[in-house]
Design a protein around this motif. Sequence first.
Motif, PDB file in Angstrom:
ATOM      1  N   LEU A  36       0.833  -1.211   0.000  1.00 20.57           N
ATOM      2  CA  LEU A  36       0.000   0.000   0.000  1.00 20.57           C
ATOM      3  C   LEU A  36       0.864   1.257   0.000  1.00 20.57           C
ATOM      4  O   LEU A  36       0.577   2.215  -0.743  1.00 20.57           O
ATOM      5  N   PHE A  37       1.921   1.266   0.812  1.00 20.95           N
ATOM      6  CA  PHE A  37       2.822   2.423   0.842  1.00 20.95           C
ATOM      7  C   PHE A  37       3.430   2.669  -0.537  1.00 20.95           C
ATOM      8  O   PHE A  37       3.567   3.819  -0.976  1.00 20.95           O
ATOM      9  N   SER A  38       3.799   1.577  -1.227  1.00 23.34           N
ATOM     10  CA  SER A  38       4.391   1.715  -2.554  1.00 23.34           C
ATOM     11  C   SER A  38       3.392   2.295  -3.547  1.00 23.34           C
ATOM     12  O   SER A  38       3.737   3.187  -4.337  1.00 23.34           O
ATOM     13  N   LEU A  39       2.165   1.810  -3.499  1.00 18.72           N
ATOM     14  CA  LEU A  39       1.130   2.328  -4.405  1.00 18.72           C
ATOM     15  C   LEU A  39       0.842   3.798  -4.133  1.00 18.72           C
ATOM     16  O   LEU A  39       0.684   4.598  -5.065  1.00 18.72           O
ATOM     17  N   LEU A  40       0.770   4.165  -2.849  1.00 18.89           N
ATOM     18  CA  LEU A  40       0.474   5.551  -2.502  1.00 18.89           C
ATOM     19  C   LEU A  40       1.609   6.483  -2.904  1.00 18.89           C
ATOM     20  O   LEU A  40       1.373   7.601  -3.372  1.00 18.89           O
ATOM     21  N   GLU A  41       2.841   6.021  -2.740  1.00 19.06           N
ATOM     22  CA  GLU A  41       3.987   6.874  -3.018  1.00 19.06           C
ATOM     23  C   GLU A  41       4.220   7.056  -4.517  1.00 19.06           C
ATOM     24  O   GLU A  41       4.648   8.129  -4.962  1.00 19.06           O
ATOM     25  N   THR A  42       3.944   6.007  -5.297  1.00 23.11           N
ATOM     26  CA  THR A  42       4.221   6.062  -6.732  1.00 23.11           C
ATOM     27  C   THR A  42       2.996   6.423  -7.559  1.00 23.11           C
ATOM     28  O   THR A  42       3.116   6.581  -8.773  1.00 23.11           O
ATOM     29  N   GLY A  43       1.839   6.535  -6.908  1.00 26.04           N
ATOM     30  CA  GLY A  43       0.620   6.868  -7.637  1.00 26.04           C
ATOM     31  C   GLY A  43       0.546   8.331  -8.021  1.00 26.04           C
ATOM     32  O   GLY A  43       1.466   9.122  -7.770  1.00 26.04           O
ATOM     33  N   LYS A  44      -0.572   8.697  -8.634  1.00 28.85           N
ATOM     34  CA  LYS A  44      -0.754  10.078  -9.095  1.00 28.85           C
ATOM     35  C   LYS A  44      -0.767  11.071  -7.937  1.00 28.85           C
ATOM     36  O   LYS A  44      -0.351  12.220  -8.094  1.00 28.85           O
ATOM     37  N   ALA A  45      -1.283  10.632  -6.802  1.00 29.65           N
ATOM     38  CA  ALA A  45      -1.341  11.509  -5.628  1.00 29.65           C
ATOM     39  C   ALA A  45      -0.160  11.267  -4.688  1.00 29.65           C
ATOM     40  O   ALA A  45      -0.250  11.489  -3.489  1.00 29.65           O
ATOM     41  N   GLY A  46       0.969  10.829  -5.253  1.00 22.67           N
ATOM     42  CA  GLY A  46       2.126  10.489  -4.438  1.00 22.67           C
ATOM     43  C   GLY A  46       2.647  11.637  -3.607  1.00 22.67           C
ATOM     44  O   GLY A  46       3.117  11.449  -2.488  1.00 22.67           O
ATOM     45  N   VAL A  47       2.553  12.856  -4.143  1.00 24.85           N
ATOM     46  CA  VAL A  47       3.039  14.025  -3.410  1.00 24.85           C
ATOM     47  C   VAL A  47       2.278  14.204  -2.102  1.00 24.85           C
ATOM     48  O   VAL A  47       2.841  14.593  -1.082  1.00 24.85           O
ATOM     49  N   VAL A  48       0.966  13.882  -2.124  1.00 26.64           N
ATOM     50  CA  VAL A  48       0.124  14.033  -0.937  1.00 26.64           C
ATOM     51  C   VAL A  48       0.517  13.029   0.136  1.00 26.64           C
ATOM     52  O   VAL A  48       0.546  13.352   1.333  1.00 26.64           O
TER      53      VAL A  48
END
Length: 359
Positions: free
Chosen positions: A255-267
Amino acid sequence: MDASHLLRRYRSALMGFAQLWIVLLHCWLLIIPNRPVLGAIEGFVKWNGTLGVEMFLFLSGIGMTYSIRKGTIRQFYLERLRRVLLPFWVMAAVNAIDARLGVRWMLYYATGLGSILENFQALLWFIPAILILYMLFPAYHALMMRSKSRTRFTLAMLLLWLCAVILLRETIREDLWVFINRIPAFLVGAWFGEISRERTTILRGRHWALCILVMLAGFSLRKAGLRGFFPWIPHFSFAVSWIISIPLCFLLAGLFSLLETGKAGVVFRLPLRFLAFVGTFTLELYCCHQWVFSKVYGLLEGHITYLGINLVSMAAVIAAGWLFHAAHMRFWKRRAASFWPGIVKSFQRAKSICRKAFL
């Protein structure tokens, strides 16, 4: 995704998550217990904070397989003691002075004798528990490396653990029992650390689904244990906690990887960095969080709401843990050049004396 790479990349964040979960368990005051949905969610998050312990043990088991290769066995032991003992001794002294328990109590528990011989829960039970595992790990690791199959060896150790849990249920102390029931997380961590060094483990869709199913099965068994469905294994809810915590580590890392590399990674980078920041001083935070919370609660009780107490105490606990860590690191940076080599020389002298006496 490579499982070992994920855990290495987000190890600090996972450690921070686990420690904050433990802090919530010990320090969070329920603010909406009477609301049917939100209150149930709040209680579920708080009372399952014990799972943070198994997350720690699993990640520690992985870390030990790397640490033991960085030097000699003596260096491995000295580094573990250097890292753990000073915060434990400081908090033993603080608790003894604050509660007026005396020097005898402080020395009894600061040496670990009180925890082993009398009560693990009297003073920061996790510290003597993890030290026991650290002390035994080199011998355990040597046996595992000599075995033809790391997997079969670990399964045999887990079977041995289960037999011990059942056979000792009538004789062992309750506090020791809770510790023993958590050992599998450390053993599985050591196993995963070794197999991940030997081969790459790619997590695909079916593996993520399996992690979710195993975690849900663990929650079901845990709930059944709390309701008394497995009386032949005391504290069964602790015995199955590792079945939840281990897949949870992988799921959170994914989940951390998806959140960090996703479109909203900056957030999401800021909260992930915060978790990683907390993960750098988990030991000191664990050592001081309950004492700091007790002081904050004593000052604020009756003056502000439980929500206010929670927010102030969380901020105070995290700040105290970081300051404690900074002081700890500063001590070793300034003193290690003279103090620690002196301890090493003392060990060497004792070793030479023993050799002359017995050889």
